[in-house]
Design an enzyme around this catalytic site. Structure first.
Site, PDB file in Angstrom:
ATOM      1  N   THR A 185      10.410  46.639   8.894  1.00 40.56           N
ATOM      2  CA  THR A 185       9.415  46.342  10.237  1.00 40.56           C
ATOM      3  C   THR A 185       9.367  46.623  11.025  1.00 40.56           C
ATOM      4  O   THR A 185      11.384  47.656  10.624  1.00 40.56           O
ATOM      5  CB  THR A 185       9.564  44.808  10.497  1.00 40.56           C
ATOM      6  OG1 THR A 185       9.094  44.797  11.954  1.00 40.56           O
ATOM      7  CG2 THR A 185      10.766  44.363  10.064  1.00 40.56           C
ATOM      8  N   ASP A 186       8.513  47.641  11.860  1.00 31.99           N
ATOM      9  CA  ASP A 186       9.502  48.132  13.401  1.00 31.99           C
ATOM     10  C   ASP A 186      11.292  47.250  13.840  1.00 31.99           C
ATOM     11  O   ASP A 186      12.119  47.804  15.004  1.00 31.99           O
ATOM     12  CB  ASP A 186       8.875  48.901  14.145  1.00 31.99           C
ATOM     13  CG  ASP A 186       7.798  47.750  14.819  1.00 31.99           C
ATOM     14  OD1 ASP A 186       8.395  46.710  14.833  1.00 31.99           O
ATOM     15  OD2 ASP A 186       7.320  48.088  15.830  1.00 31.99           O
ATOM     16  N   GLU A 187      10.563  45.786  13.767  1.00 27.84           N
ATOM     17  CA  GLU A 187      12.212  45.541  14.470  1.00 27.84           C
ATOM     18  C   GLU A 187      13.462  45.239  13.648  1.00 27.84           C
ATOM     19  O   GLU A 187      14.782  45.306  14.525  1.00 27.84           O
ATOM     20  CB  GLU A 187      11.522  43.664  13.840  1.00 27.84           C
ATOM     21  CG  GLU A 187      10.645  43.775  14.616  1.00 27.84           C
ATOM     22  CD  GLU A 187      10.661  42.051  15.532  1.00 27.84           C
ATOM     23  OE1 GLU A 187      11.527  40.791  15.277  1.00 27.84           O
ATOM     24  OE2 GLU A 187       9.602  41.227  15.602  1.00 27.84           O
ATOM     25  N   TYR A 229      15.693  36.677  12.015  1.00 25.29           N
ATOM     26  CA  TYR A 229      14.332  37.776  11.049  1.00 25.29           C
ATOM     27  C   TYR A 229      14.307  38.454  11.083  1.00 25.29           C
ATOM     28  O   TYR A 229      14.753  39.683   9.555  1.00 25.29           O
ATOM     29  CB  TYR A 229      13.256  37.181  11.754  1.00 25.29           C
ATOM     30  CG  TYR A 229      12.145  38.177  11.377  1.00 25.29           C
ATOM     31  CD1 TYR A 229      11.402  38.505   9.761  1.00 25.29           C
ATOM     32  CD2 TYR A 229      11.326  39.635  11.732  1.00 25.29           C
ATOM     33  CE1 TYR A 229      11.234  39.039   9.335  1.00 25.29           C
ATOM     34  CE2 TYR A 229      10.446  40.365  11.432  1.00 25.29           C
ATOM     35  CZ  TYR A 229      10.173  39.873   9.663  1.00 25.29           C
ATOM     36  OH  TYR A 229       8.994  41.085   9.662  1.00 25.29           O
ATOM     37  N   LYS A 244      15.667  40.954   7.493  1.00 25.15           N
ATOM     38  CA  LYS A 244      14.467  42.750   7.128  1.00 25.15           C
ATOM     39  C   LYS A 244      15.669  44.000   6.428  1.00 25.15           C
ATOM     40  O   LYS A 244      15.562  44.525   6.066  1.00 25.15           O
ATOM     41  CB  LYS A 244      14.185  42.557   8.070  1.00 25.15           C
ATOM     42  CG  LYS A 244      12.404  42.220   8.280  1.00 25.15           C
ATOM     43  CD  LYS A 244      12.143  41.538   6.770  1.00 25.15           C
ATOM     44  CE  LYS A 244      11.006  42.926   6.609  1.00 25.15           C
ATOM     45  NZ  LYS A 244      10.024  42.495   5.585  1.00 25.15           N
TER      46      LYS A 244
HETATM   47  P1  NAD Z   1       2.774  36.827   5.663  1.00 25.38           P
HETATM   48  O1  NAD Z   1       3.859  34.739   5.895  1.00 25.38           O
HETATM   49  O2  NAD Z   1       1.856  35.738   6.181  1.00 25.38           O
HETATM   50  O3  NAD Z   1       3.261  36.507   4.470  1.00 25.38           O
HETATM   51  C1  NAD Z   1       4.386  37.036   3.287  1.00 25.38           C
HETATM   52  C2  NAD Z   1       4.235  35.600   1.903  1.00 25.38           C
HETATM   53  O4  NAD Z   1       5.597  36.478   1.449  1.00 25.38           O
HETATM   54  C3  NAD Z   1       3.372  34.603   1.736  1.00 25.38           C
HETATM   55  O5  NAD Z   1       2.260  34.544   0.975  1.00 25.38           O
HETATM   56  C4  NAD Z   1       4.884  33.699   1.696  1.00 25.38           C
HETATM   57  O6  NAD Z   1       3.994  32.572   0.458  1.00 25.38           O
HETATM   58  C5  NAD Z   1       5.320  35.013   0.548  1.00 25.38           C
HETATM   59  N1  NAD Z   1       6.964  34.475  -0.030  1.00 25.38           N
HETATM   60  C6  NAD Z   1       8.392  34.290   0.929  1.00 25.38           C
HETATM   61  N2  NAD Z   1       8.874  33.940   0.273  1.00 25.38           N
HETATM   62  C7  NAD Z   1       8.874  33.820  -0.753  1.00 25.38           C
HETATM   63  C8  NAD Z   1       9.645  34.442  -2.370  1.00 25.38           C
HETATM   64  N3  NAD Z   1      10.920  34.253  -1.918  1.00 25.38           N
HETATM   65  N4  NAD Z   1       9.212  34.986  -2.878  1.00 25.38           N
HETATM   66  C9  NAD Z   1       7.514  34.851  -3.384  1.00 25.38           C
HETATM   67  N5  NAD Z   1       6.907  34.988  -2.334  1.00 25.38           N
HETATM   68  C10 NAD Z   1       7.399  34.782  -1.004  1.00 25.38           C
HETATM   69  O7  NAD Z   1       3.710  37.659   6.050  1.00 25.38           O
HETATM   70  P2  NAD Z   1       2.804  38.977   6.629  1.00 25.38           P
HETATM   71  O8  NAD Z   1       2.642  38.843   8.473  1.00 25.38           O
HETATM   72  O9  NAD Z   1       1.716  39.359   5.728  1.00 25.38           O
HETATM   73  O10 NAD Z   1       4.435  40.167   6.374  1.00 25.38           O
HETATM   74  C11 NAD Z   1       3.982  40.640   5.248  1.00 25.38           C
HETATM   75  C12 NAD Z   1       5.248  41.475   5.000  1.00 25.38           C
HETATM   76  O11 NAD Z   1       5.165  42.754   6.316  1.00 25.38           O
HETATM   77  C13 NAD Z   1       6.642  40.489   4.976  1.00 25.38           C
HETATM   78  O12 NAD Z   1       7.650  41.760   4.700  1.00 25.38           O
HETATM   79  C14 NAD Z   1       6.897  40.899   6.509  1.00 25.38           C
HETATM   80  O13 NAD Z   1       8.286  41.673   7.434  1.00 25.38           O
HETATM   81  C15 NAD Z   1       6.696  42.550   6.775  1.00 25.38           C
HETATM   82  N6  NAD Z   1       5.304  43.119   8.189  1.00 25.38           N
HETATM   83  C16 NAD Z   1       5.012  42.359   8.618  1.00 25.38           C
HETATM   84  C17 NAD Z   1       4.581  42.159  10.212  1.00 25.38           C
HETATM   85  C18 NAD Z   1       3.302  41.737  11.298  1.00 25.38           C
HETATM   86  O14 NAD Z   1       2.980  42.315  12.093  1.00 25.38           O
HETATM   87  N7  NAD Z   1       2.833  40.874  10.713  1.00 25.38           N
HETATM   88  C19 NAD Z   1       4.684  44.331  11.128  1.00 25.38           C
HETATM   89  C20 NAD Z   1       5.702  44.400   9.725  1.00 25.38           C
HETATM   90  C21 NAD Z   1       6.051  44.251   8.676  1.00 25.38           C
HETATM   91  O1  DAU Z   2       7.273  44.096  15.201  1.00 25.99           O
HETATM   92  C1  DAU Z   2       6.628  43.947  14.323  1.00 25.99           C
HETATM   93  C2  DAU Z   2       6.958  43.020  13.844  1.00 25.99           C
HETATM   94  O2  DAU Z   2       6.116  41.929  14.008  1.00 25.99           O
HETATM   95  C3  DAU Z   2       7.180  41.557  12.139  1.00 25.99           C
HETATM   96  O3  DAU Z   2       8.087  42.766  11.436  1.00 25.99           O
HETATM   97  C4  DAU Z   2       7.097  39.861  12.515  1.00 25.99           C
HETATM   98  O4  DAU Z   2       7.140  39.663  10.657  1.00 25.99           O
HETATM   99  C5  DAU Z   2       6.012  39.826  13.217  1.00 25.99           C
HETATM  100  O5  DAU Z   2       6.061  38.433  13.100  1.00 25.99           O
HETATM  101  C6  DAU Z   2       5.766  40.796  14.443  1.00 25.99           C
HETATM  102  O6  DAU Z   2       7.070  39.869  15.601  1.00 25.99           O
HETATM  103  P1  DAU Z   2       6.601  39.577  16.480  1.00 25.99           P
HETATM  104  O7  DAU Z   2       8.133  38.514  17.376  1.00 25.99           O
HETATM  105  O8  DAU Z   2       7.256  40.854  17.436  1.00 25.99           O
HETATM  106  O9  DAU Z   2       5.064  38.832  16.711  1.00 25.99           O
HETATM  107  P2  DAU Z   2       4.657  37.246  17.381  1.00 25.99           P
HETATM  108  O10 DAU Z   2       3.028  37.383  17.086  1.00 25.99           O
HETATM  109  O11 DAU Z   2       5.517  36.137  16.838  1.00 25.99           O
HETATM  110  O12 DAU Z   2       4.586  37.629  19.063  1.00 25.99           O
HETATM  111  C7  DAU Z   2       4.596  38.787  19.398  1.00 25.99           C
HETATM  112  C8  DAU Z   2       5.091  39.412  21.170  1.00 25.99           C
HETATM  113  O13 DAU Z   2       4.149  38.250  21.787  1.00 25.99           O
HETATM  114  C9  DAU Z   2       6.353  38.558  21.153  1.00 25.99           C
HETATM  115  O14 DAU Z   2       7.129  39.211  22.428  1.00 25.99           O
HETATM  116  C10 DAU Z   2       6.571  37.524  21.753  1.00 25.99           C
HETATM  117  C11 DAU Z   2       5.182  37.150  22.407  1.00 25.99           C
HETATM  118  N1  DAU Z   2       4.907  35.532  22.015  1.00 25.99           N
HETATM  119  C12 DAU Z   2       4.739  35.288  20.822  1.00 25.99           C
HETATM  120  C13 DAU Z   2       4.563  33.846  20.770  1.00 25.99           C
HETATM  121  C14 DAU Z   2       3.899  33.345  19.194  1.00 25.99           C
HETATM  122  C15 DAU Z   2       4.448  35.000  23.127  1.00 25.99           C
HETATM  123  O15 DAU Z   2       4.710  35.316  24.336  1.00 25.99           O
HETATM  124  N2  DAU Z   2       4.164  33.523  22.966  1.00 25.99           N
HETATM  125  C16 DAU Z   2       4.028  33.017  21.474  1.00 25.99           C
HETATM  126  O16 DAU Z   2       3.468  31.532  21.495  1.00 25.99           O
END
Ligand code: NAD
Ligand code: DAU
Length: 333
Positions: free
Chosen positions: A116-118, A141, A145
């Site tokens: 992730t970019d985080e 988190y 990562k």
């Molecule tokens: P998600 O929470 O929808 O999916 C995560 C999945 O991982 C779930 O199906 C969960 O059951 C499974 N899981 C968790 N722990 C596990 C374990 N110990 N063994 C096997 N399975 C397990 O999340 P997502 O948004 O689809 O994210 C997927 C990946 O992409 C993550 O690694 C996340 O850090 C990365 N990512 C997400 C975002 C975003 O904005 N959502 C952005 C950049 C990177």
């Molecule tokens: O940047 C990549 C990441 O983006 C991934 O690695 C993470 O898995 C994913 O959860 C996401 O993280 P963020 O914290 O950026 O996403 P979230 O959707 O939780 O929040 C996006 C922005 O919105 C953040 O600035 C917080 C704000 N927010 C979020 C929620 C849930 C609110 O203002 N209110 C809310 O209720």
């Protein structure tokens, strides 16, 4: 190619697994089915789902039989939940990633770590993160990562494994568990529930449509160079308040639902990715505009109420929502 997609019952992993299946690959998913893992995300496919934990070496070994590659999506993924308690986050990222790499080292499979970019941290004062930048994570988190990522160069250097890292930006689209900003606000707006915006709502995220993210990861799986990191960003930097207003407009919700609530502790102000490397080396770039992606996403949630209703009416979700938002909404401005 037979590919193991870990975390493939979650949001991005299920889109990726389906994408590989459409491309004619043989896909097996290993997923622990935590609260955000949902077998329904794989409905209508021929993808085999193995329920198991990436920290369990025997489960991993069984699931990878005959595989040539692993793409690791498995993680606990919500920043707010990591602030409430982060033990599982660290375990899955650190122990789980190492468990997968131990098998990769013995079998010679290709490996992609989905990160992730985080991990680069807050870019409040401008600029964009490059792959060579130092890690500076600020939430439990993103620390987890970053810890997972650290294994990859070590295994490449020590054992010569064929492994890459992708660092994606904020991803959105269909099938995202309704706890993150876009699916939470969309489903709340459709139910005429408050939209709880943290702080002043001027934080910036770089929004990436899920199919663009999956295309980037697929390019890395097929063409990435061992040991390399590739940033995968959407190129759409938008303030949260603008995202929220877009959702209000697309759903036709009452704008007064938008409420400023107490901020997230340690909240990163801005993320931004430089994606020149993926463009130059892999010929990848995002193609979905934020306006189109958001419209498609809102339309999907409108048309798929049973998918998210069953999550939001469940005990687990309601308890989390109460803990995260009840007091915030009581004191909202
Ligand atoms: P998600 O929470 O929808 O999916 C995560 C999945 O991982 C779930 O199906 C969960 O059951 C499974 N899981 C968790 N722990 C596990 C374990 N110990 N063994 C096997 N399975 C397990 O999340 P997502 O948004 O689809 O994210 C997927 C990946 O992409 C993550 O690694 C996340 O850090 C990365 N990512 C997400 C975002 C975003 O904005 N959502 C952005 C950049 C990177
Ligand atoms: O940047 C990549 C990441 O983006 C991934 O690695 C993470 O898995 C994913 O959860 C996401 O993280 P963020 O914290 O950026 O996403 P979230 O959707 O939780 O929040 C996006 C922005 O919105 C953040 O600035 C917080 C704000 N927010 C979020 C929620 C849930 C609110 O203002 N209110 C809310 O209720």
């Amino acid at each position: 190619m037979r590919v193991l997609v870990t975390g493939g019952a979650g949001f991005i992993g299920s889109h990726f697994a389906k994408r590989l299946e459409r491309a004619g690959e043989d896909v097996v998913v290993l997923d622990k089915l935590t609260y955000s893992g949902n077998p329904a995300n794989l409905d209508g496919t021929g993808i085999e789902l193995v329920v198991g934990d990436i920290c369990d070496s025997q489960a991993v070994e069984r699931a990878t039989e005959g595989c040539e590659a692993i793409v690791n999506f498995a993680a606990d993924t919500h920043v707010d939940r990591s602030i409430l308690g982060a033990t599982d986050f660290g375990r899955t990222e650190f122990v789980g990633t190492q468990t997968l790499l131990e098998l990769v080292r013995k079998t010679g499979m290709r490996y992609v770590q989905v990160s992730t970019d985080e991990v680069y941290g807050d870019l409040e004062t401008g600029g964009s993160s490059r792959e060579t930048d130092p890690l500076c994570p600020s939430s439990p988190y993103s620390v987890a990562k970053a810890a997972g990522d650290l294994h990859i160069p070590a295994y490449v250097r020590t054992f010569g494994v064929q492994a890459c890292i992708t660092r994606g930006s904020n991803t959105y689209g269909p099938n995202q568990y309704p706890e993150k900003l876009i699916p939470l606000f969309t489903t709340n707006a459709l139910d005429a529930e408050p939209l709880p915006l943290y702080g002043d709502g001027r934080q910036v995220r770089d929004w990436l449509y899920v199919e663009d993210h999956c295309a980037g990861i697929e390019a890395v799986l097929r063409r990435g160079r061992a040991g390399e990191i590739y940033n995968i960003g959407g190129g759409h930097e938008v303030e949260n308040i603008e995202v929220a207003k877009g959702i209000v407009e697309l759903t036709g919700a009452d704008p007064t639902l938008l409420q400023h609530v107490e901020d997230r502790p340690g909240h990163d102000r801005r993320y931004s990715l430089s994606c020149e490397k993926a463009k130059q080396e892999l010929d990848w770039e995002p193609v979905v505009s934020f306006a189109d992606g958001l419209a498609q996403t809102v339309a999907w949630y409108r048309e798929n109420r049973p998918w998210w209703d069953s999550i939001k009416s469940g005990e687990h979700y309601r308890a989390y929502y109460e803990r995260q938002y009840a007091e915030r909404l009581e004191n909202a401005e």
